[in-house]
Scaffold this motif. Sequence first.
Motif, PDB file in Angstrom:
ATOM      1  N   ASN A  20      13.396 -86.893 -16.736  1.00  0.00           N
ATOM      2  CA  ASN A  20      12.483 -86.954 -15.597  1.00  0.00           C
ATOM      3  C   ASN A  20      11.226 -86.179 -15.987  1.00  0.00           C
ATOM      4  O   ASN A  20      11.203 -84.955 -15.944  1.00  0.00           O
ATOM      5  CB  ASN A  20      13.155 -86.325 -14.366  1.00  0.00           C
ATOM      6  N   ARG A  21      10.185 -86.898 -16.376  1.00  0.00           N
ATOM      7  CA  ARG A  21       8.994 -86.256 -16.933  1.00  0.00           C
ATOM      8  C   ARG A  21       8.341 -85.234 -16.000  1.00  0.00           C
ATOM      9  O   ARG A  21       7.986 -84.135 -16.445  1.00  0.00           O
ATOM     10  CB  ARG A  21       7.985 -87.329 -17.341  1.00  0.00           C
ATOM     11  N   PRO A  22       8.162 -85.527 -14.704  1.00  0.00           N
ATOM     12  CA  PRO A  22       7.538 -84.515 -13.829  1.00  0.00           C
ATOM     13  C   PRO A  22       8.289 -83.188 -13.821  1.00  0.00           C
ATOM     14  O   PRO A  22       7.669 -82.120 -13.823  1.00  0.00           O
ATOM     15  CB  PRO A  22       7.562 -85.183 -12.451  1.00  0.00           C
ATOM     16  N   LEU A  23       9.622 -83.233 -13.820  1.00  0.00           N
ATOM     17  CA  LEU A  23      10.385 -81.991 -13.850  1.00  0.00           C
ATOM     18  C   LEU A  23      10.177 -81.248 -15.169  1.00  0.00           C
ATOM     19  O   LEU A  23      10.211 -80.014 -15.209  1.00  0.00           O
ATOM     20  CB  LEU A  23      11.876 -82.279 -13.647  1.00  0.00           C
ATOM     21  N   GLY A  24       9.949 -81.982 -16.233  1.00  0.00           N
ATOM     22  CA  GLY A  24       9.655 -81.342 -17.512  1.00  0.00           C
ATOM     23  C   GLY A  24       8.372 -80.536 -17.451  1.00  0.00           C
ATOM     24  O   GLY A  24       8.304 -79.408 -17.960  1.00  0.00           O
ATOM     25  N   TYR A  25       7.353 -81.101 -16.809  1.00  0.00           N
ATOM     26  CA  TYR A  25       6.092 -80.370 -16.661  1.00  0.00           C
ATOM     27  C   TYR A  25       6.269 -79.140 -15.774  1.00  0.00           C
ATOM     28  O   TYR A  25       5.688 -78.078 -16.038  1.00  0.00           O
ATOM     29  CB  TYR A  25       5.021 -81.288 -16.075  1.00  0.00           C
ATOM     30  N   VAL A  26       7.076 -79.284 -14.726  1.00  0.00           N
ATOM     31  CA  VAL A  26       7.348 -78.138 -13.853  1.00  0.00           C
ATOM     32  C   VAL A  26       8.040 -77.030 -14.642  1.00  0.00           C
ATOM     33  O   VAL A  26       7.688 -75.846 -14.534  1.00  0.00           O
ATOM     34  CB  VAL A  26       8.216 -78.562 -12.651  1.00  0.00           C
ATOM     35  N   ALA A  27       9.032 -77.406 -15.455  1.00  0.00           N
ATOM     36  CA  ALA A  27       9.746 -76.416 -16.268  1.00  0.00           C
ATOM     37  C   ALA A  27       8.796 -75.713 -17.230  1.00  0.00           C
ATOM     38  O   ALA A  27       8.890 -74.492 -17.429  1.00  0.00           O
ATOM     39  CB  ALA A  27      10.875 -77.099 -17.043  1.00  0.00           C
ATOM     40  N   ALA A  28       7.879 -76.464 -17.827  1.00  0.00           N
ATOM     41  CA  ALA A  28       6.914 -75.864 -18.753  1.00  0.00           C
ATOM     42  C   ALA A  28       6.025 -74.855 -18.031  1.00  0.00           C
ATOM     43  O   ALA A  28       5.760 -73.757 -18.544  1.00  0.00           O
ATOM     44  CB  ALA A  28       6.067 -76.952 -19.400  1.00  0.00           C
ATOM     45  N   LEU A  29       5.568 -75.204 -16.834  1.00  0.00           N
ATOM     46  CA  LEU A  29       4.721 -74.291 -16.060  1.00  0.00           C
ATOM     47  C   LEU A  29       5.491 -73.032 -15.657  1.00  0.00           C
ATOM     48  O   LEU A  29       4.948 -71.921 -15.701  1.00  0.00           O
ATOM     49  CB  LEU A  29       4.188 -75.002 -14.815  1.00  0.00           C
ATOM     50  N   VAL A  30       6.753 -73.205 -15.281  1.00  0.00           N
ATOM     51  CA  VAL A  30       7.576 -72.049 -14.905  1.00  0.00           C
ATOM     52  C   VAL A  30       7.784 -71.133 -16.110  1.00  0.00           C
ATOM     53  O   VAL A  30       7.715 -69.901 -15.992  1.00  0.00           O
ATOM     54  CB  VAL A  30       8.931 -72.518 -14.333  1.00  0.00           C
ATOM     55  N   ALA A  31       8.024 -71.724 -17.281  1.00  0.00           N
ATOM     56  CA  ALA A  31       8.215 -70.924 -18.495  1.00  0.00           C
ATOM     57  C   ALA A  31       6.943 -70.162 -18.855  1.00  0.00           C
ATOM     58  O   ALA A  31       6.995 -68.984 -19.240  1.00  0.00           O
ATOM     59  CB  ALA A  31       8.636 -71.830 -19.650  1.00  0.00           C
ATOM     60  N   ILE A  32       5.799 -70.819 -18.733  1.00  0.00           N
ATOM     61  CA  ILE A  32       4.521 -70.145 -18.991  1.00  0.00           C
ATOM     62  C   ILE A  32       4.322 -69.001 -18.000  1.00  0.00           C
ATOM     63  O   ILE A  32       3.855 -67.911 -18.357  1.00  0.00           O
ATOM     64  CB  ILE A  32       3.360 -71.150 -18.906  1.00  0.00           C
ATOM     65  N   GLY A  33       4.701 -69.240 -16.749  1.00  0.00           N
ATOM     66  CA  GLY A  33       4.616 -68.182 -15.744  1.00  0.00           C
ATOM     67  C   GLY A  33       5.499 -66.997 -16.089  1.00  0.00           C
ATOM     68  O   GLY A  33       5.118 -65.841 -15.879  1.00  0.00           O
TER      69      GLY A  33
END
Length: 209
Positions: free
Chosen positions: A45-58
């Motif tokens: 699920n690509r959108p969740l992948g972007y969310v995970a990346a943003l959370v990791a950066i945070g």
Amino acid sequence: MENLRKHADRRAVSIALLLAAVVILAVGRFIQFDDTSGFGFEKWNRPLGYVAALVAIGAVAVAAPEVKARLWFGVALLVLGGWLVVMQATSDGFRFVWSVSDGELGILWFFLLLLGVVMVLTAAAALTGGRWMLRVAAYLVATVALCLIAFNLGLGYYGSDCAEGESECLSWLGGVWWAVLTLAGCAVLAIGSEVVLWRRRSSVKELVG
């Protein structure tokens, strides 16, 4: 007391965000534990992948400013990276794929371990005053960056001789060779730099003494 609470909060929040990123990746099917077909990456699920990346950066952003939070977060990254290595070696059904292939699992744990080492070294340097740790962190980051550049340059150079769509093109070996040469060069430069610094410090001590 308030400062201690703030430091503890940063540690807890950063590690919680890191765990949340892993959970989101699993929910998005980027991480799978039961895929023995080798094609589980078609389900992400690509959108969740972007969310995970943003959370990791945070998570990195929360931990980085405070020394002890950075130290704990670095340790957490090392534990996570080590766990991924173990899972890759022992579980046939374990998969992490972002967009292309299973090889991205190796890329993930490599960069997690690299970032973990850098964060631990920089935090330890701040706590102990050991400047050599900062230099080691800088050497590691520079070496990895240069090796990646060399690999891609070698890949492009030798790949130009391969026919389009050729399945047995071995241009990646050329990229690996260039990366290995770059690694050796970086090691020589790092050791040479440390020798020069050591001699300078020795000269200063002799003059002062």
